[in-house]
Scaffold this motif. Structure first.
Motif, PDB file in Angstrom:
ATOM      1  N   ARG A 190     -19.265 -21.647  -5.261  1.00  0.00           N
ATOM      2  CA  ARG A 190     -20.113 -22.830  -5.128  1.00  0.00           C
ATOM      3  C   ARG A 190     -20.212 -23.441  -6.519  1.00  0.00           C
ATOM      4  O   ARG A 190     -20.491 -22.749  -7.494  1.00  0.00           O
ATOM      5  CB  ARG A 190     -21.500 -22.461  -4.631  1.00  0.00           C
ATOM      6  CG  ARG A 190     -22.410 -23.674  -4.479  1.00  0.00           C
ATOM      7  CD  ARG A 190     -23.748 -23.267  -3.925  1.00  0.00           C
ATOM      8  NE  ARG A 190     -24.652 -24.415  -3.893  1.00  0.00           N
ATOM      9  CZ  ARG A 190     -25.602 -24.580  -3.013  1.00  0.00           C
ATOM     10  NH1 ARG A 190     -25.807 -23.669  -2.091  1.00  0.00           N
ATOM     11  NH2 ARG A 190     -26.370 -25.647  -3.052  1.00  0.00           N
ATOM     12  N   GLY A 191     -19.952 -24.745  -6.590  1.00  0.00           N
ATOM     13  CA  GLY A 191     -20.028 -25.401  -7.890  1.00  0.00           C
ATOM     14  C   GLY A 191     -19.650 -26.865  -7.786  1.00  0.00           C
ATOM     15  O   GLY A 191     -19.507 -27.420  -6.697  1.00  0.00           O
ATOM     16  N   LYS A 192     -19.451 -27.478  -8.936  1.00  0.00           N
ATOM     17  CA  LYS A 192     -19.112 -28.901  -9.003  1.00  0.00           C
ATOM     18  C   LYS A 192     -17.617 -29.074  -8.779  1.00  0.00           C
ATOM     19  O   LYS A 192     -16.796 -28.474  -9.462  1.00  0.00           O
ATOM     20  CB  LYS A 192     -19.509 -29.465 -10.362  1.00  0.00           C
ATOM     21  CG  LYS A 192     -19.381 -30.949 -10.463  1.00  0.00           C
ATOM     22  CD  LYS A 192     -19.917 -31.433 -11.785  1.00  0.00           C
ATOM     23  CE  LYS A 192     -20.166 -32.917 -11.748  1.00  0.00           C
ATOM     24  NZ  LYS A 192     -20.836 -33.370 -12.959  1.00  0.00           N
ATOM     25  N   LEU A 193     -17.276 -29.899  -7.814  1.00  0.00           N
ATOM     26  CA  LEU A 193     -15.883 -30.191  -7.505  1.00  0.00           C
ATOM     27  C   LEU A 193     -15.291 -31.021  -8.634  1.00  0.00           C
ATOM     28  O   LEU A 193     -15.849 -32.047  -9.021  1.00  0.00           O
ATOM     29  CB  LEU A 193     -15.816 -30.940  -6.172  1.00  0.00           C
ATOM     30  CG  LEU A 193     -14.468 -31.134  -5.527  1.00  0.00           C
ATOM     31  CD1 LEU A 193     -13.760 -29.811  -5.304  1.00  0.00           C
ATOM     32  CD2 LEU A 193     -14.640 -31.850  -4.198  1.00  0.00           C
ATOM     33  N   LEU A 194     -14.161 -30.560  -9.185  1.00  0.00           N
ATOM     34  CA  LEU A 194     -13.535 -31.229 -10.331  1.00  0.00           C
ATOM     35  C   LEU A 194     -12.204 -31.886  -9.978  1.00  0.00           C
ATOM     36  O   LEU A 194     -11.487 -32.341 -10.855  1.00  0.00           O
ATOM     37  CB  LEU A 194     -13.337 -30.218 -11.473  1.00  0.00           C
ATOM     38  CG  LEU A 194     -14.606 -29.516 -11.962  1.00  0.00           C
ATOM     39  CD1 LEU A 194     -14.261 -28.432 -12.971  1.00  0.00           C
ATOM     40  CD2 LEU A 194     -15.581 -30.522 -12.545  1.00  0.00           C
ATOM     41  N   GLY A 195     -11.852 -31.922  -8.695  1.00  0.00           N
ATOM     42  CA  GLY A 195     -10.598 -32.550  -8.266  1.00  0.00           C
ATOM     43  C   GLY A 195      -9.454 -31.563  -8.221  1.00  0.00           C
ATOM     44  O   GLY A 195      -9.648 -30.360  -8.082  1.00  0.00           O
ATOM     45  N   ARG A 210      -9.875 -27.602  -8.317  1.00  0.00           N
ATOM     46  CA  ARG A 210     -10.663 -27.141  -9.467  1.00  0.00           C
ATOM     47  C   ARG A 210     -12.148 -27.234  -9.129  1.00  0.00           C
ATOM     48  O   ARG A 210     -12.603 -28.232  -8.585  1.00  0.00           O
ATOM     49  CB  ARG A 210     -10.354 -27.993 -10.691  1.00  0.00           C
ATOM     50  CG  ARG A 210      -8.915 -27.859 -11.146  1.00  0.00           C
ATOM     51  CD  ARG A 210      -8.533 -28.819 -12.273  1.00  0.00           C
ATOM     52  NE  ARG A 210      -9.575 -29.024 -13.261  1.00  0.00           N
ATOM     53  CZ  ARG A 210     -10.134 -30.221 -13.523  1.00  0.00           C
ATOM     54  NH1 ARG A 210      -9.746 -31.294 -12.874  1.00  0.00           N
ATOM     55  NH2 ARG A 210     -11.065 -30.334 -14.450  1.00  0.00           N
ATOM     56  N   LEU A 211     -12.860 -26.166  -9.482  1.00  0.00           N
ATOM     57  CA  LEU A 211     -14.277 -26.095  -9.197  1.00  0.00           C
ATOM     58  C   LEU A 211     -14.992 -25.538 -10.418  1.00  0.00           C
ATOM     59  O   LEU A 211     -14.603 -24.498 -10.952  1.00  0.00           O
ATOM     60  CB  LEU A 211     -14.507 -25.174  -7.992  1.00  0.00           C
ATOM     61  CG  LEU A 211     -15.838 -25.205  -7.275  1.00  0.00           C
ATOM     62  CD1 LEU A 211     -16.078 -26.557  -6.607  1.00  0.00           C
ATOM     63  CD2 LEU A 211     -15.912 -24.108  -6.232  1.00  0.00           C
ATOM     64  N   GLY A 212     -16.001 -26.255 -10.889  1.00  0.00           N
ATOM     65  CA  GLY A 212     -16.825 -25.782 -12.000  1.00  0.00           C
ATOM     66  C   GLY A 212     -17.903 -24.865 -11.450  1.00  0.00           C
ATOM     67  O   GLY A 212     -18.751 -25.304 -10.676  1.00  0.00           O
ATOM     68  N   VAL A 213     -17.848 -23.583 -11.807  1.00  0.00           N
ATOM     69  CA  VAL A 213     -18.808 -22.592 -11.326  1.00  0.00           C
ATOM     70  C   VAL A 213     -19.629 -22.073 -12.501  1.00  0.00           C
ATOM     71  O   VAL A 213     -19.356 -22.423 -13.657  1.00  0.00           O
ATOM     72  CB  VAL A 213     -18.096 -21.440 -10.580  1.00  0.00           C
ATOM     73  CG1 VAL A 213     -17.401 -21.961  -9.332  1.00  0.00           C
ATOM     74  CG2 VAL A 213     -17.094 -20.734 -11.466  1.00  0.00           C
ATOM     75  N   GLU A 214     -20.595 -21.218 -12.218  1.00  0.00           N
ATOM     76  CA  GLU A 214     -21.499 -20.729 -13.257  1.00  0.00           C
ATOM     77  C   GLU A 214     -20.786 -19.998 -14.395  1.00  0.00           C
ATOM     78  O   GLU A 214     -21.272 -19.970 -15.518  1.00  0.00           O
ATOM     79  CB  GLU A 214     -22.604 -19.834 -12.656  1.00  0.00           C
ATOM     80  CG  GLU A 214     -22.127 -18.530 -12.031  1.00  0.00           C
ATOM     81  CD  GLU A 214     -21.543 -18.637 -10.621  1.00  0.00           C
ATOM     82  OE1 GLU A 214     -20.985 -17.636 -10.155  1.00  0.00           O
ATOM     83  OE2 GLU A 214     -21.624 -19.712  -9.996  1.00  0.00           O
ATOM     84  N   THR A 215     -19.612 -19.439 -14.126  1.00  0.00           N
ATOM     85  CA  THR A 215     -18.882 -18.694 -15.157  1.00  0.00           C
ATOM     86  C   THR A 215     -17.777 -19.508 -15.827  1.00  0.00           C
ATOM     87  O   THR A 215     -17.011 -18.977 -16.613  1.00  0.00           O
ATOM     88  CB  THR A 215     -18.251 -17.422 -14.547  1.00  0.00           C
ATOM     89  OG1 THR A 215     -17.416 -17.800 -13.449  1.00  0.00           O
ATOM     90  CG2 THR A 215     -19.333 -16.453 -14.068  1.00  0.00           C
TER      91      THR A 215
END
Length: 165
Positions: A115-120, A128-133
């Motif tokens: 779960r995170g910010k979708l980065l395309g 690509r997904l920006g996750v907590e790590t």
């Protein structure tokens, strides 16, 4: 060709001719089958109940002739909604910047759910997904499921898009 692919190949051209894009086809259930068809309007305008009814009539006639599902089933036609599933490569680009949940078929860095910010998409076509790590890249072929998360930001953006049309 599996049933899922056959249904998509059967339904997509009809929707395209009517001015819609197929988002997802899914056959669900064990004893009571439901064929779920999600579509978007090509012109970007929000789907209406009439749009769904038109699609339902068209698809019903097509499925009656082709008869790809041997058991009895219920046809359900809908829009993807605000917290829509992400099923096509272009979805991951269009909805970049919003929060998403994803499940991979193969573990990536020891996990399958993210779960995170979708980065395309990257140059190789990985999601690509920006996750907590940090950032994770999931090959499109390994995306088992993905959907937007209902957030205030997503609601505001969707409402803004609809008022601009």
């Amino acid at each position: 060709m599996d049933l899922q692919s056959r249904l998509e190949a059967l339904i997509a051209p009809s929707l395209d001719a009517m001015g819609y894009e197929l988002v997802r086809v899914q056959l669900q259930g064990k004893q009571r089958l439901t064929l779920q068809v999600m579509a978007d309007r090509k012109d970007g305008v929000m789907m209406t109940v009439e749009d769904c009814a038109d699609i339902s009539r068209s698809i019903s006639a097509l499925l009656d002739v082709e008869d790809p599902i041997s058991a009895a089933y219920t046809l359900e036609v809908s829009s993807p909604g605000i917290d829509r599933p992400l099923t096509r490569a272009k979805d991951f680009e269009i909805w970049a910047g919003f929060e998403a949940k994803m499940e991979a078929s193969q573990p990536i860095d020891g996990r399958k759910r993210f779960r995170g910010k979708l980065l395309g998409l990257d140059e190789a076509g990985n999601v690509r997904l920006g996750v907590e790590t940090g950032e994770v890249a999931i090959p499109m072929a390994d995306v088992r499921g993905a959907k937007l998360v209902l957030t205030d930001e997503l609601i505001a953006a969707t409402m803004r898009d609809q008022t601009e049309d």
